[in-house]
Design an enzyme around this catalytic site. Structure first.
Site, PDB file in Angstrom:
ATOM      1  CE  LYS A  79      -3.224   2.523   2.940  1.00 12.56           C
ATOM      2  NZ  LYS A  79      -3.992   2.573   4.183  1.00 12.56           N
ATOM      3  CG  LEU A 334     -12.227  -2.656  17.521  1.00 10.07           C
ATOM      4  CD1 LEU A 334     -13.104  -3.732  16.906  1.00 10.07           C
ATOM      5  CD2 LEU A 334     -12.313  -1.370  16.708  1.00 10.07           C
ATOM      6  CB  THR A 345      -5.688   5.548  12.419  1.00 10.73           C
ATOM      7  OG1 THR A 345      -7.095   5.785  12.317  1.00 10.73           O
ATOM      8  CG2 THR A 345      -4.954   6.558  11.593  1.00 10.73           C
TER       9      THR A 345
HETATM   10  C1  FAD Z   1     -15.826  -1.199   9.511  1.00 10.13           C
HETATM   11  C2  FAD Z   1     -14.437  -1.301  10.061  1.00 10.13           C
HETATM   12  C3  FAD Z   1     -13.348  -1.230   9.201  1.00 10.13           C
HETATM   13  C4  FAD Z   1     -12.054  -1.287   9.712  1.00 10.13           C
HETATM   14  N1  FAD Z   1     -10.982  -1.147   8.869  1.00 10.13           N
HETATM   15  C5  FAD Z   1      -9.744  -1.038   9.389  1.00 10.13           C
HETATM   16  C6  FAD Z   1      -8.616  -0.822   8.571  1.00 10.13           C
HETATM   17  O1  FAD Z   1      -8.707  -0.774   7.354  1.00 10.13           O
HETATM   18  N2  FAD Z   1      -7.417  -0.690   9.165  1.00 10.13           N
HETATM   19  C7  FAD Z   1      -7.260  -0.758  10.516  1.00 10.13           C
HETATM   20  O2  FAD Z   1      -6.145  -0.557  11.012  1.00 10.13           O
HETATM   21  N3  FAD Z   1      -8.291  -1.047  11.305  1.00 10.13           N
HETATM   22  C8  FAD Z   1      -9.525  -1.167  10.782  1.00 10.13           C
HETATM   23  N4  FAD Z   1     -10.577  -1.437  11.594  1.00 10.13           N
HETATM   24  C9  FAD Z   1     -10.330  -1.684  13.008  1.00 10.13           C
HETATM   25  C10 FAD Z   1      -9.843  -3.114  13.214  1.00 10.13           C
HETATM   26  O3  FAD Z   1     -10.784  -4.020  12.722  1.00 10.13           O
HETATM   27  C11 FAD Z   1      -9.646  -3.355  14.695  1.00 10.13           C
HETATM   28  O4  FAD Z   1      -8.894  -2.325  15.248  1.00 10.13           O
HETATM   29  C12 FAD Z   1      -8.874  -4.618  14.904  1.00 10.13           C
HETATM   30  O5  FAD Z   1      -9.454  -5.665  14.233  1.00 10.13           O
HETATM   31  C13 FAD Z   1      -8.796  -4.941  16.360  1.00 10.13           C
HETATM   32  O6  FAD Z   1      -9.992  -5.438  16.840  1.00 10.13           O
HETATM   33  P1  FAD Z   1      -9.985  -5.988  18.309  1.00 10.13           P
HETATM   34  O7  FAD Z   1      -8.988  -7.085  18.405  1.00 10.13           O
HETATM   35  O8  FAD Z   1      -9.869  -4.844  19.232  1.00 10.13           O
HETATM   36  O9  FAD Z   1     -11.474  -6.554  18.491  1.00 10.13           O
HETATM   37  P2  FAD Z   1     -12.169  -7.892  17.937  1.00 10.13           P
HETATM   38  O10 FAD Z   1     -11.650  -8.290  16.616  1.00 10.13           O
HETATM   39  O11 FAD Z   1     -13.635  -7.639  18.060  1.00 10.13           O
HETATM   40  O12 FAD Z   1     -11.747  -9.018  18.957  1.00 10.13           O
HETATM   41  C14 FAD Z   1     -12.356  -9.130  20.203  1.00 10.13           C
HETATM   42  C15 FAD Z   1     -11.899 -10.420  20.857  1.00 10.13           C
HETATM   43  O13 FAD Z   1     -12.432 -10.463  22.170  1.00 10.13           O
HETATM   44  C16 FAD Z   1     -12.989 -11.736  22.385  1.00 10.13           C
HETATM   45  N5  FAD Z   1     -14.037 -11.629  23.394  1.00 10.13           N
HETATM   46  C17 FAD Z   1     -15.035 -10.725  23.460  1.00 10.13           C
HETATM   47  N6  FAD Z   1     -15.817 -10.978  24.532  1.00 10.13           N
HETATM   48  C18 FAD Z   1     -15.290 -12.055  25.159  1.00 10.13           C
HETATM   49  C19 FAD Z   1     -15.636 -12.802  26.297  1.00 10.13           C
HETATM   50  N7  FAD Z   1     -16.722 -12.515  27.026  1.00 10.13           N
HETATM   51  N8  FAD Z   1     -14.868 -13.848  26.636  1.00 10.13           N
HETATM   52  C20 FAD Z   1     -13.770 -14.178  25.905  1.00 10.13           C
HETATM   53  N9  FAD Z   1     -13.393 -13.507  24.820  1.00 10.13           N
HETATM   54  C21 FAD Z   1     -14.152 -12.467  24.436  1.00 10.13           C
HETATM   55  C22 FAD Z   1     -13.496 -12.171  21.024  1.00 10.13           C
HETATM   56  O14 FAD Z   1     -13.656 -13.553  20.956  1.00 10.13           O
HETATM   57  C23 FAD Z   1     -12.365 -11.690  20.154  1.00 10.13           C
HETATM   58  O15 FAD Z   1     -11.323 -12.632  20.153  1.00 10.13           O
HETATM   59  C24 FAD Z   1     -11.867  -1.436  11.098  1.00 10.13           C
HETATM   60  C25 FAD Z   1     -12.960  -1.582  11.943  1.00 10.13           C
HETATM   61  C26 FAD Z   1     -14.239  -1.505  11.442  1.00 10.13           C
HETATM   62  C27 FAD Z   1     -15.405  -1.657  12.373  1.00 10.13           C
END
Ligand code: FAD
Length: 501
Positions: A79, A334, A345
């Site tokens: 990219k 998130l 970002t």
């Molecule tokens: C529409 C959209 C587009 C995006 N595009 C981009 C992009 O282009 N570039 C970028 O940098 N970021 C992007 N992001 C952000 C990116 O997807 C997230 O920052 C990244 O995936 C991190 O997600 P996470 O690990 O915080 O949450 P998640 O992927 O939601 O993971 C949460 C974890 O917590 C666990 N969990 C939740 N509750 C429990 C429980 N009670 N017990 C045990 N485990 C639990 C789940 O099983 C999972 O493993 C985007 C987000 C969205 C919404």
């Protein structure tokens, strides 16, 4: 010396945030700390997040990751920036490219010379001096640190990848002697009497998992930071009005663009992210102006290849947790906050959060001095990214829909008001402290979206016109030649990092 060193870290969540945290903490802290990661297959991960920014290369280097190996494992591509279409006006298009533009001369930035030149030649194109843009225009890519033996900077790049696969890739790299993964659902959180620190979490199986430091990577729900600690969330929806996304993949199409495409639509914008095996697509939109059905129809009508699966809706509130670190809990990913992916970002914010945590790594008491400093720095980082994103909406001449009229007319934060006034009045851009986006990033979005400076730096008048013509002409030639020497992006990927080989 520390009387109470942290020995047990518990990470709740196994998305990109959880596995990045596990891999980086394990690498940095070694065997001094045991890490337990709990994730629930039943809940799953958010499953979007395919575009990154160049800083990700630093953590890959820190983890000893071979770039080609990682891209093979994640269906990745390169990219060079984000192409922004129809934001300033319908029909407009520019690249927010990662590379430098031109070369600073003397004490002042390159763009002041370009602004002067444009007075003589209104067709003078800022992006003719951007190596990334010239390569992107022809779908070319190469790893090029600098332009030959000149002082001109080379290609700066990031990746598109399947974020789920990236998480799995990191998981495989975690030393099992340090990181233990537990499949299970956290159903209760126990706080310690007295100071309210998290003592343990309880799994659906009944198992109790205790720890000294808890990292909340549980996604939007913020299971620990909000569910247990009630930290509070600050919404920025009044500045960044999109609150939903509809995501769907489609078949890969040609060419293989070495950039993310973002196209403004009637009530938001659409992303297209080219991977090796498919293109990721999504519409980010404001539910006040567009229904889910309309969003789905808009998305499906604007795909470059055959659709794969059904559009998937996502809801979010743009903003940040009031404190990302509260007592002995640090929220990352998130769970810490969310800003829409227009400048990709989120994954970077995970990475910088982990780096900050490592820089301030506490003992079991979590000294409030460290906690406050972490939260202060985190807020600065989030707010400066927020302002950069708001610029993309505010700097518009579009008045064709209620959404764009709302964006053009909205009040904006004072820091952004000041930045716009400095640029409009004097062509000046100053990067504040360690803010993520540099002068050249702000410049491209402001010029790309028709913010017109009334003046440039007086020192740019010191050069004779012939000297200025020579200076600019030489850069254009060198940049053009360097771009033309690069291979096609698809060919580069095929030769270096084709998945499955
Ligand atoms: C529409 C959209 C587009 C995006 N595009 C981009 C992009 O282009 N570039 C970028 O940098 N970021 C992007 N992001 C952000 C990116 O997807 C997230 O920052 C990244 O995936 C991190 O997600 P996470 O690990 O915080 O949450 P998640 O992927 O939601 O993971 C949460 C974890 O917590 C666990 N969990 C939740 N509750 C429990 C429980 N009670 N017990 C045990 N485990 C639990 C789940 O099983 C999972 O493993 C985007 C987000 C969205 C919404």
């Amino acid at each position: 010396m520390h009387a109470a060193p942290i020995q047990h870290v518990v990470i709740v969540g196994g998305g990109t945030a959880g596995w990045m945290t596990a891999a980086l903490l394990a690498r940095a802290l070694g065997k001094a700390v045991r890490i337990r990661l709990i994730e629930s297959d039943e809940i799953g991960i958010v499953g979007v997040g395919e575009a990154t920014i160049p800083q990700i290369r630093h953590i890959n280097a820190f983890l000893g990751i071979d770039e080609d190996d990682m891209l093979k494992a994640t269906q990745g591509t390169f990219k060079l920036g984000v192409q922004l279409n129809d934001f300033g006006r319908l029909g407009d298009s520019y690249l927010h490219a990662f590379s430098d533009i031109g070369l600073p001369l003397g004490l002042i930035g390159f763009h002041h010379y370009w602004l002067r030149q444009r007075q003589h030649d209104p067709s003078s194109d800022l992006w003719a001096y951007s190596l990334n843009t010239q390569a992107a225009n022809e779908h070319r890519f190469a790893r090029m640190d600098k332009v030959g033996d000149t002082p001109l900077g080379g290609i700066k790049y990031a990746y598109h990848f399947d974020a789920g696969l990236y998480g799995q890739y990191l998981r495989k790299r975690c030393d099992p002697a340090v990181v233990t993964r537990t499949e299970g659902k956290v159903v209760a959180v126990k706080l310690r009497e007295g100071d309210g620190f998290i003592e343990s979490v309880q799994l659906a199986s009944g198992e109790i998992v205790a720890g000294d430091l808890f990292i909340d990577c549980s996604g939007f729900r913020g299971l620990l930071i909000e569910g247990a600690l009630h930290t509070g969330y600050e919404s920025w929806q009044h500045w960044l009005p999109c609150d939903r996304a509809m995501a769907v993949a489609c078949a890969r199409s040609e060419p293989l663009w070495p950039y993310t495409r973002a196209t403004a639509r009637t009530a938001g914008w659409q992303w297209r992210v080219p991977l090796q095996h498919r293109t990721g697509n999504g519409l980010v939109y404001a539910s006040k102006h567009l229904s889910d059905d309309e969003a789905s129809a808009t998305l499906l009508a604007n795909l470059d290849g055959e659709v794969i699966g059904e559009p998937r809706p996502l809801r979010f509130t743009t903003g940040m947790r009031r404190k990302a670190w509260q007592r002995n809990c640090v929220a990352l990913g998130l769970a810490a906050g969310f800003m829409e992916p227009l400048e990709s970002t989120s994954i970077h914010l995970i990475q910088s959060g982990i780096s900050r945590l490592l820089a301030m790594f506490p003992d079991r008491h979590c000294d409030p001095l460290l906690v406050d400093e972490y939260n202060r720095q985190t807020r600065f980082e989030y707010e400066s990214i927020r302002d950069f994103l708001i610029l993309h909406y505010k700097a518009t001449e579009r008045d064709d829909t209620p959404f764009w009229r709302q964006c053009a007319g909205m009040d904006i934060p004072p820091g952004l008001v000041r930045k716009l006034a400095l640029f409009r009045g004097h062509g000046q851009i100053f990067r504040e402290r360690e803010e993520l986006f540099t002068e050249v990033a702000w410049l491209q979005v402001m010029i790309g979206q028709r913010i017109e400076p009334q003046a440039y730096h007086p020192l740019a008048d010191v050069l004779e016109q012939a000297q200025l013509d020579g200076f600019l002409g030489d850069i254009r030639t060198l940049v053009g030649r360097a771009a033309a020497s690069m291979p096609d992006h698809a060919r580069f990927v095929a030769e270096h990092c084709l998945a499955g080989i």
